[in-house]
Design a protein around this motif. Structure first.
Motif, mmCIF file in Angstrom:
data_model
loop_
_atom_site.group_PDB
_atom_site.id
_atom_site.type_symbol
_atom_site.label_atom_id
_atom_site.label_comp_id
_atom_site.label_asym_id
_atom_site.label_seq_id
_atom_site.Cartn_x
_atom_site.Cartn_y
_atom_site.Cartn_z
ATOM 1 N N VAL A 27 0.827 -1.197 0.000
ATOM 2 C CA VAL A 27 0.000 0.000 0.000
ATOM 3 C C VAL A 27 0.868 1.256 0.000
ATOM 4 C CG1 VAL A 27 -1.746 1.278 1.294
ATOM 5 C CG2 VAL A 27 -1.862 -1.204 1.191
ATOM 6 N N ILE A 28 1.892 1.243 0.823
ATOM 7 C CA ILE A 28 2.772 2.411 0.933
ATOM 8 C C ILE A 28 3.509 2.652 -0.387
ATOM 9 C CG2 ILE A 28 4.850 3.282 2.071
ATOM 10 C CD1 ILE A 28 3.844 1.786 4.613
ATOM 11 N N THR A 29 4.056 1.600 -0.983
ATOM 12 C CA THR A 29 4.801 1.779 -2.227
ATOM 13 C C THR A 29 3.886 2.189 -3.377
ATOM 14 O OG1 THR A 29 4.678 -0.596 -2.649
ATOM 15 C CG2 THR A 29 6.683 0.241 -1.632
ATOM 16 N N THR A 30 2.657 1.712 -3.378
ATOM 17 C CA THR A 30 1.715 2.120 -4.416
ATOM 18 C C THR A 30 1.401 3.600 -4.309
ATOM 19 O OG1 THR A 30 0.734 -0.080 -4.445
ATOM 20 C CG2 THR A 30 -0.570 1.710 -5.392
ATOM 21 N N ALA A 58 4.394 5.603 -5.462
ATOM 22 C CA ALA A 58 4.514 5.546 -6.917
ATOM 23 C C ALA A 58 3.487 6.446 -7.581
ATOM 24 C CB ALA A 58 4.354 4.112 -7.395
ATOM 25 N N GLU A 59 2.283 6.504 -7.033
ATOM 26 C CA GLU A 59 1.260 7.386 -7.590
ATOM 27 C C GLU A 59 1.657 8.847 -7.449
ATOM 28 O OE1 GLU A 59 -2.386 6.425 -5.641
ATOM 29 O OE2 GLU A 59 -2.726 4.632 -6.822
ATOM 30 N N LEU A 60 2.306 9.197 -6.353
ATOM 31 C CA LEU A 60 2.738 10.579 -6.162
ATOM 32 C C LEU A 60 3.766 11.000 -7.205
ATOM 33 C CD1 LEU A 60 3.112 10.796 -2.283
ATOM 34 C CD2 LEU A 60 1.404 11.935 -3.684
ATOM 35 N N SER A 117 4.578 9.285 -10.177
ATOM 36 C CA SER A 117 4.299 9.004 -11.581
ATOM 37 C C SER A 117 3.151 9.837 -12.127
ATOM 38 C CB SER A 117 4.013 7.520 -11.782
ATOM 39 O OG SER A 117 2.803 7.168 -11.150
ATOM 40 N N GLY A 118 2.150 10.087 -11.305
ATOM 41 C CA GLY A 118 1.011 10.875 -11.760
ATOM 42 C C GLY A 118 0.294 10.208 -12.924
ATOM 43 N N LYS A 119 0.195 10.905 -14.043
ATOM 44 C CA LYS A 119 -0.507 10.393 -15.219
ATOM 45 C C LYS A 119 0.293 9.325 -15.953
ATOM 46 C CE LYS A 119 -4.294 12.889 -15.494
ATOM 47 N NZ LYS A 119 -5.618 12.379 -15.674
ATOM 48 N N LYS A 120 1.599 9.241 -15.707
ATOM 49 C CA LYS A 120 2.425 8.271 -16.412
ATOM 50 C C LYS A 120 1.957 6.844 -16.141
ATOM 51 C CE LYS A 120 6.597 10.580 -15.601
ATOM 52 N NZ LYS A 120 8.015 10.481 -15.333
ATOM 53 N N GLY A 121 1.426 6.600 -14.943
ATOM 54 C CA GLY A 121 0.961 5.257 -14.603
ATOM 55 C C GLY A 121 -0.170 4.808 -15.499
ATOM 56 N N GLU A 122 -1.080 5.722 -15.829
ATOM 57 C CA GLU A 122 -2.194 5.393 -16.715
ATOM 58 C C GLU A 122 -1.687 5.131 -18.127
ATOM 59 O OE1 GLU A 122 -5.123 8.443 -16.467
ATOM 60 O OE2 GLU A 122 -5.299 8.276 -14.289
ATOM 61 N N VAL A 123 -0.698 5.880 -18.559
ATOM 62 C CA VAL A 123 -0.137 5.689 -19.894
ATOM 63 C C VAL A 123 0.520 4.317 -19.987
ATOM 64 C CG1 VAL A 123 1.622 6.505 -21.511
ATOM 65 C CG2 VAL A 123 0.192 8.147 -20.295
ATOM 66 N N VAL A 124 1.263 3.937 -18.985
ATOM 67 C CA VAL A 124 1.919 2.631 -18.978
ATOM 68 C C VAL A 124 0.884 1.519 -18.990
ATOM 69 C CG1 VAL A 124 3.380 1.090 -17.601
ATOM 70 C CG2 VAL A 124 4.008 3.485 -17.878
ATOM 71 N N GLN A 125 -0.188 1.695 -18.238
ATOM 72 C CA GLN A 125 -1.237 0.681 -18.200
ATOM 73 C C GLN A 125 -1.913 0.557 -19.562
ATOM 74 O OE1 GLN A 125 -4.329 1.426 -15.357
ATOM 75 N NE2 GLN A 125 -5.137 -0.621 -15.489
#
Length: 61
Positions: free
Chosen positions: A23-26, A29-31, A33-41
């Motif tokens: 939970v902590i690492t997620t 990572a969201e802090l 990466s921001g929108k980059k996480g959605e792009v990777v997905q």
């Protein structure tokens, strides 16, 4: 007896840390990466589109 109390507390601490590590690492990572996480997905979904689903053997019981 104090040794066992310390050991139990230490074991509990390790278990709690491991339980919340994902939970902590997620959240971290969201802090960052921001929108980059959605792009990777989205890229991952596009690259795996059309792949066959992998299923194990089904056994009769």
């Amino acid at each position: 007896m104090d040794f066992f109390i310390d050991l139990a507390l230490f074991a509990l601490l390790i278990i709690l840390i491991m339980a919340f590590m994902g939970v902590i690492t997620t959240k971290i990572a969201e802090l960052f990466s921001g929108k980059k996480g959605e792009v990777v997905q989205q890229q991952n979904l596009q690259s795996t589109q059309g792949w066959k689903a992998v299923e194990g053997k089904k056994t009769l019981r």
